[in-house]
Design an enzyme around this catalytic site. Structure first.
Site, PDB file in Angstrom:
ATOM      1  N   SER A 470       0.811  -1.211   0.000  1.00  0.00           N
ATOM      2  CA  SER A 470       0.000   0.000   0.000  1.00  0.00           C
ATOM      3  C   SER A 470       0.853   1.272   0.000  1.00  0.00           C
ATOM      4  CB  SER A 470      -0.955  -0.045   1.192  1.00  0.00           C
ATOM      5  OG  SER A 470      -1.988   0.904   1.051  1.00  0.00           O
ATOM      6  N   ASP A 481      10.375   5.670  -9.873  1.00  0.00           N
ATOM      7  CA  ASP A 481      10.000   6.377 -11.097  1.00  0.00           C
ATOM      8  C   ASP A 481      10.832   7.644 -11.304  1.00  0.00           C
ATOM      9  OD1 ASP A 481       8.129   4.462 -11.682  1.00  0.00           O
ATOM     10  OD2 ASP A 481       6.440   5.562 -10.824  1.00  0.00           O
ATOM     11  N   LYS A 495      -0.705  -4.456  -3.158  1.00  0.00           N
ATOM     12  CA  LYS A 495      -2.000  -3.922  -2.730  1.00  0.00           C
ATOM     13  C   LYS A 495      -2.135  -2.489  -3.245  1.00  0.00           C
ATOM     14  CE  LYS A 495      -4.891  -2.739   1.234  1.00  0.00           C
ATOM     15  NZ  LYS A 495      -5.068  -1.323   0.794  1.00  0.00           N
TER      16      LYS A 495
END
Length: 713
Positions: A470, A481, A495
């Site tokens: 999460s 990224d 998740k």
């Protein structure tokens, strides 16, 4: 929330709620468990709220009914040790009826199934009690199969009796190896079986209803969940884990009270002897209390024994993860305590490594959760706790110690506050997008860090594993990224969904036209609460974290097998997908350094003894599924246990010696030590390699991701 349900759904729920008062209860045989006066209405309420509000949309039809049926049957008798094949065949008529039952609130079928199971369960335990005085021959080569999950249900009562004869003999044999007093062992087992009978007699309608609702919500979405009133209070208190006494989250798994997670800094954690997936098989009060076997107990009853006043002692008999039922349990003494918030906060340490003849200092910040004290914040408390605030203080400390790089350890971090994941990311980047969230109406919101300042601009790594989920995946995905730091470890959980909690009591009151709370009306919680999934997370590159999680730049061996744990092992999990990427500018050049770093790591793993020893530990653990059959010959039983214990000790000692720790002797307890934390040790080593590789690529001062930023040096 209610506005999203639509007028038709609200009217239907209101009619269902009102009609409850006039429904006539079905007659149940004496001794059977039957639904209480509210559960039919709660069932309809839960179903309609899931239909109207859950992000993942499903049809309540025969296909879903089969899934719910299978889950519910598994929850009754997962090990195929109580129900007969004829019972299961009789249940088959309900396979395609449960969808209708859910929508109408008809609970007769599922309660009927449970009552059959309850009858069989009590029959088996009573039969076991009658077999305790039998003269068992422990020189015969009988066998016992402890794990029957993949075996068919037993057909005849005679075959069921035979299996239970073997189980009683096995239980006696385990005790016999510890104590030759057969009379005492029989009395111990008598108490165990009688306790199980007593637990069965205490089963309530709330227990049955919870099992059925679990089967329904899990068939729709693994993160949607219904909590009956008792479990709702447990869930809300469990966020702080303050009442569990030992600081552990427990679950019932195949008749074992199993530790699912430990509160960092809590009493169980501090023993350094208890780990997730260990099984508690017996509990005693105080230093001299007698042990009560809790195998097969109700979870709440076992928890009641574990809880107790601060400062008192509870003793646990624990089967470590990976150990079989025939292995010797470990006795652990735990001093109960109230879980202190400080012990659940981010922590820092500094490790020193050698590279190119120089000492390199790596700061490690371990973050157990993305926490935020909303109550203190809204009350205006300037000292409110949050992950980001704590990490900023730790970064200050590490900067003062002139660390050369920092690693954020997110292993075991199951998530928490979305806002904290965003603000923590902001400590390491300029302002920019961090995560995208798509809601039930398919609207996409981009959560951004708006603060242009950079709190730490030096070499960075993030350590993750399969239990990082999460918010942990949001943070590590954004760092990856942006190319801001290395992601090390194993693939994360996957998740990629966000949940909200709905108080069903408030919903029911609103539907009945009463804008009051339970406190206003003086009523207790009657309906419980519902967790529904309301959104899906996407990385700034457009990829969902759902199902796939975050794949590290460099993967390290982990005891947790991805094929057995993670979102992609959940049949009802939402799929991975993508949306458009956001506008962001990557700042790192990690594509140049990752192949070199990975090559250096692979070379170490193939040439250094400690790496080989650790890999052997991981392989042995993942390969150890426990014996499919257990010999009930006492000599063979003891030989197998001794051989397995020696193999485990030899593997442990090879690793200990390879990293400079003393070998353990037979029977000596192995305590936790950071020296044996291979992922942390190797993660910091890779970051050290990265720092020197950066100097070669970028110059003597290392990388400067933002020209105006300051490095930790």
């Amino acid at each position: 929330m209610l506005k999203k349900m639509g007028l038709g759904a609200v009217i239907y729920l209101y009619i269902s709620f009102v009609n409850l008062s006039f429904s006539k209860a079905k007659a149940y045989p004496p001794g059977d468990i039957h639904p209480d006066k509210n559960q039919s209405a709660v069932c309809r309420l839960v179903v309609n709220m899931i239909l109207a509000n859950n992000y993942k949309k499903v049809a309540i039809n025969d296909s879903l009914s089969v899934l719910v049926f299978d889950r519910y049957l598994k929850s009754l008798d997962e090990n195929h040790s109580y129900l007969l094949a004829v019972d299961v065949a009789a249940f088959d008529q309900y396979k395609t009826l449960l969808d209708d039952d859910l929508q109408s609130g008809n609970l007769a079928h599922v309660f009927g199934m449970f009552n059959v199971f309850k009858m069989r369960n009590e029959e088996r335990l009573k039969y076991a009690l009658t077999q305790l005085d039998a003269n068992y021959d422990f020189t015969k080569n009988d066998i016992y199969v402890p794990d029957r999950r993949k075996l068919p249900f037993i057909k005849t009562e005679a075959d069921m009796n035979l299996m239970w004869n073997q189980r009683v003999k096995y239980d006696l044999l385990e005790l016999q190896l510890s104590s030759p007093d057969i009379a005492k062992n029989r009395e111990t087992l008598k108490k165990k079986y009688q306790n199980l009978l007593d637990q069965s007699a205490k089963t309530s309608s709330q227990d049955v209803f919870q099992l059925f609702m679990n089967a329904f919500t899990a068939s729709v979405d693994p993160h949607a969940a219904y909590f009956n009133p008792f479990n709702a209070s447990q869930f809300n208190v469990g966020i702080t884990r303050a009442l569990e006494g030992i600081g552990a989250t427990l679950a019932l798994s195949n008749e074992y009270v199993t530790i699912k997670s430990l509160t960092p800094g809590g009493p169980a954690y501090k023993t350094k002897l208890i780990n997730p997936e260990d099984r508690i098989i017996a509990i005693a009060q105080g230093k001299d209390g007698d042990f009560q076997d809790v195998t097969g107990w109700r979870l709440d009853n076992a928890i009641a024994l574990i809880r107790g006043p601060k400062g008192t002692i509870v003793k646990l008999k624990v089967l470590a993860k990976g150990k079989s039922a025939s292995d010797e349990p470990l006795t652990v003494e735990v001093v109960r305590d109230k879980i202190i918030l400080e012990d659940q906060s981010a922590k820092q340490e500094i490790r020193t490594y050698k590279a190119m003849g120089k000492n390199v200092k790596i700061g490690i910040i371990s973050i157990p959760a993305f926490y935020f004290d909303h109550v203190a914040y809204t009350a205006g408390d300037r000292n409110y706790k949050s992950t980001t605030r704590d990490v900023k203080l730790l970064l200050d400390t590490l900067k003062q110690h002139n660390v050369d790089g920092i690693m954020i350890d997110l292993r075991g971090n199951g998530g928490g506050s979305l806002n904290e994941a965003v603000s923590l990311t902001g400590l390491f980047i300029k302002s920019g997008p961090v995560v995208q969230v798509r809601d039930v109406d398919q609207h996409i919101q981009v959560n951004q860090d708006f603060d242009p300042s950079i709190y730490y601009n030096g070499p960075l790594a993030v350590l993750v594993d399969r239990t990082s989920a999460s918010a942990s995946e949001i943070f590590s995905g954004a760092i990856q990224d942006y190319g801001r730091g290395l992601i090390l470890g194993s693939q994360t959980y996957g998740k990629g969904s966000v949940q909200t909690t709905v108080d069903l009591n408030k919903v029911a009151l609103k539907l009945a036209g009463q804008n009051k709370t339970n406190a206003d009306t003086g009523k207790q919680d009657q309906f419980g609460q519902l967790n529904v999934t309301i959104g899906k997370f996407y990385r700034i590159n457009g990829s969902s974290t759902q199902h796939k999680g975050v794949v590290p730049d460099i993967q390290l061996p982990s005891f947790i097998a991805p094929s057995k744990y993670g979102e992609d092992n959940e049949p009802s999990a939402m799929p991975w997908d993508t949306i458009s990427k956001t506008d962001y500018i990557p700042v790192g050049l990690l594509n140049k350094v990752v192949p070199v770093l990975n090559s250096q790591y692979q070379k170490r793993s193939q040439t250094i003894a400690a790496y080989q020893a650790y890999s052997n530990e991981v392989k042995a653990y993942q390969d150890n599924q426990g014996p499919k059959t257990i010999s009930l010959n006492a000599q063979a039983f003891k030989h197998t246990r001794d051989v397995n214990a020696k193999k485990a000790l030899d593997r442990d000692n090879k690793l200990r010696v390879a990293i400079g720790l003393p070998a353990l002797k037979k029977g000596e307890v192995k305590a936790k030590t950071d020296d044996l934390d291979f992922m942390k040790t190797e993660g910091a080593q890779i970051l050290t390699d990265y720092i020197f590789l950066d100097k070669a690529l970028f110059g003597i001062n290392g990388p400067s991701y933002y020209p105006e930023g300051k490095t930790a040096n």
